[in-house]
Design a protein around this motif. Structure first.
Motif, short mmCIF file in Angstrom:
data_model
loop_
_atom_site.label_atom_id
_atom_site.label_comp_id
_atom_site.label_asym_id
_atom_site.label_seq_id
_atom_site.Cartn_x
_atom_site.Cartn_y
_atom_site.Cartn_z
N VAL A 86 0.82 -1.21 0.00
CA VAL A 86 0.00 0.00 0.00
C VAL A 86 0.86 1.26 0.00
O VAL A 86 1.82 1.38 0.76
N VAL A 87 0.45 2.21 -0.84
CA VAL A 87 0.98 3.57 -0.83
C VAL A 87 -0.19 4.45 -0.41
O VAL A 87 -1.23 4.44 -1.07
N THR A 88 -0.05 5.19 0.68
CA THR A 88 -1.13 6.06 1.15
C THR A 88 -0.79 7.50 0.83
O THR A 88 0.31 7.97 1.10
N ILE A 89 -1.76 8.20 0.24
CA ILE A 89 -1.60 9.61 -0.12
C ILE A 89 -2.69 10.41 0.58
O ILE A 89 -3.87 10.15 0.36
N ASP A 90 -2.29 11.37 1.41
CA ASP A 90 -3.25 12.24 2.09
C ASP A 90 -3.57 13.41 1.15
O ASP A 90 -2.70 14.22 0.84
N ASN A 91 -4.82 13.48 0.70
CA ASN A 91 -5.25 14.53 -0.22
C ASN A 91 -6.07 15.60 0.52
O ASN A 91 -7.05 16.10 0.00
N SER A 92 -5.65 15.94 1.72
CA SER A 92 -6.35 16.98 2.49
C SER A 92 -5.96 18.38 2.04
O SER A 92 -6.71 19.33 2.25
N GLY A 93 -4.79 18.51 1.42
CA GLY A 93 -4.28 19.82 1.05
C GLY A 93 -4.48 20.13 -0.43
O GLY A 93 -5.49 19.78 -1.03
N ALA A 94 -3.47 20.77 -1.00
CA ALA A 94 -3.54 21.22 -2.39
C ALA A 94 -3.49 20.04 -3.36
O ALA A 94 -2.67 19.13 -3.20
N LEU A 95 -4.36 20.06 -4.36
CA LEU A 95 -4.40 19.00 -5.37
C LEU A 95 -3.07 18.84 -6.08
O LEU A 95 -2.65 17.72 -6.39
N GLU A 96 -2.39 19.96 -6.34
CA GLU A 96 -1.10 19.88 -7.05
C GLU A 96 -0.11 19.04 -6.25
O GLU A 96 0.66 18.28 -6.82
N ASP A 97 -0.12 19.21 -4.92
CA ASP A 97 0.82 18.45 -4.08
C ASP A 97 0.49 16.97 -4.10
O ASP A 97 1.36 16.13 -4.30
N SER A 98 -0.77 16.63 -3.90
CA SER A 98 -1.18 15.22 -3.90
C SER A 98 -1.00 14.61 -5.29
O SER A 98 -0.58 13.45 -5.41
N GLY A 99 -1.30 15.38 -6.33
CA GLY A 99 -1.10 14.90 -7.69
C GLY A 99 0.35 14.58 -7.96
O GLY A 99 0.67 13.56 -8.57
N ARG A 100 1.25 15.45 -7.48
CA ARG A 100 2.69 15.22 -7.67
C ARG A 100 3.13 13.94 -6.95
O ARG A 100 3.89 13.14 -7.48
N VAL A 101 2.61 13.71 -5.74
CA VAL A 101 2.96 12.50 -4.98
C VAL A 101 2.49 11.25 -5.74
O VAL A 101 3.23 10.27 -5.84
N LEU A 102 1.27 11.29 -6.28
CA LEU A 102 0.77 10.14 -7.04
C LEU A 102 1.61 9.91 -8.29
O LEU A 102 1.99 8.77 -8.58
N ILE A 103 1.93 10.96 -9.02
CA ILE A 103 2.74 10.82 -10.24
C ILE A 103 4.11 10.23 -9.89
O ILE A 103 4.60 9.32 -10.57
N GLU A 104 4.72 10.73 -8.82
CA GLU A 104 6.04 10.21 -8.41
C GLU A 104 5.95 8.74 -8.01
O GLU A 104 6.83 7.94 -8.34
N ALA A 105 4.87 8.36 -7.33
CA ALA A 105 4.70 6.96 -6.94
C ALA A 105 4.56 6.08 -8.18
O ALA A 105 5.18 5.00 -8.27
N LEU A 106 3.77 6.52 -9.15
CA LEU A 106 3.59 5.74 -10.37
C LEU A 106 4.88 5.67 -11.19
O LEU A 106 5.23 4.61 -11.73
N GLN A 107 5.60 6.78 -11.26
CA GLN A 107 6.89 6.78 -11.97
C GLN A 107 7.87 5.82 -11.29
O GLN A 107 8.61 5.11 -11.96
N GLY A 108 7.84 5.81 -9.96
CA GLY A 108 8.70 4.88 -9.23
C GLY A 108 8.36 3.43 -9.53
O GLY A 108 9.26 2.59 -9.70
N LEU A 109 7.08 3.11 -9.64
CA LEU A 109 6.67 1.76 -10.00
C LEU A 109 7.12 1.41 -11.42
O LEU A 109 7.51 0.27 -11.69
N ARG A 110 7.06 2.38 -12.31
CA ARG A 110 7.51 2.13 -13.70
C ARG A 110 8.96 1.69 -13.74
O ARG A 110 9.34 0.85 -14.55
N THR A 111 9.78 2.26 -12.86
CA THR A 111 11.21 1.91 -12.86
C THR A 111 11.46 0.48 -12.40
O THR A 111 12.53 -0.07 -12.64
N THR A 112 10.48 -0.11 -11.70
CA THR A 112 10.64 -1.50 -11.23
C THR A 112 10.24 -2.51 -12.30
O THR A 112 10.39 -3.70 -12.10
#
Length: 193
Positions: free
Chosen positions: A165-191
């Motif tokens: 599980v990767v947990t992302i808290d989306n309580s704040g700015a969408l740009e911040d949470s969106g960046r975290v999700l993109i980085e998590a997905l990019q990290g999975l791509r490298t595997t």
């Protein structure tokens, strides 16, 4: 060495979280950012809801059409929730087997089905503080604030220990949470080789 044999299995990413957490919005942000990546697939779910009903981009079908698809092996995963039926197309298994990163809007209740269908599963759990969820749901105008708070207090925002599980808290700015999700997905791509 056979290059096809050396290729790592892909990965199914099931995005889950409570109503109001912003799953659809964050997935849309990630889909836009990763649009040029041929090895990344964002799944269009099949739902027994009119395609023009709003919310996520989905393929709307009748209950009878869903039955036909389900009985003919058209889904890798299917489940019922909130009076609707949901299906993840069977071709997603082929994409994962071909080494793709496949991202689908899932459901915590369906995670055991996802785990059984895909050799490699990562769950992205989108959450937000209860007060943020309540405000977002109240803005939809479908329930009273009191009903929303009672429902949220009864539900769990976590995912069981049986999953990666990767947990992302989306309580704040969408740009911040969106960046975290993109980085998590990019990290999975490298595997995935």
């Amino acid at each position: 060495m056979n290059m096809a044999a050396a290729k790592a299995e892909g990965c199914m990413v099931a995005v889950v979280g409570p109503s109001g957490a912003g799953k659809d919005t964050l997935m849309a942000i990630a889909a836009e950012a990763l649009a040029g990546c041929e090895d990344v697939t964002f799944v269009r779910r099949v739902i027994t809801r009119d395609a023009a009903a709003g919310g996520e981009d989905h393929h709307g079908v009748s209950d009878a059409e869903f039955d036909v698809l389900e009985k003919s092996g058209g889904f890798a995963v299917s489940w019922d929730a909130h009076g609707l039926r949901y299906g993840i197309p069977a071709n997603t298994k082929e994409r994962v087997a071909a080494g793709h990163l496949v991202i689908a809007n899932g459901s915590r209740s369906a995670l055991p089905h996802f785990k059984a269908a895909y050799p490699r599963l990562v769950v992205v759990n989108i959450t937000a503080r209860l007060d943020v969820l309540a405000a977002r749901l109240e803005a939809r105008g479908r329930e009273s604030r009191e009903d929303i708070l009672r429902r949220l207090e009864r539900s769990s925002l976590s995912v069981g220990d049986d999953f990666d599980v990767v947990t992302i808290d989306n309580s704040g700015a969408l740009e911040d949470s969106g960046r975290v999700l993109i980085e998590a997905l990019q990290g999975l791509r490298t595997t995935i080789r």
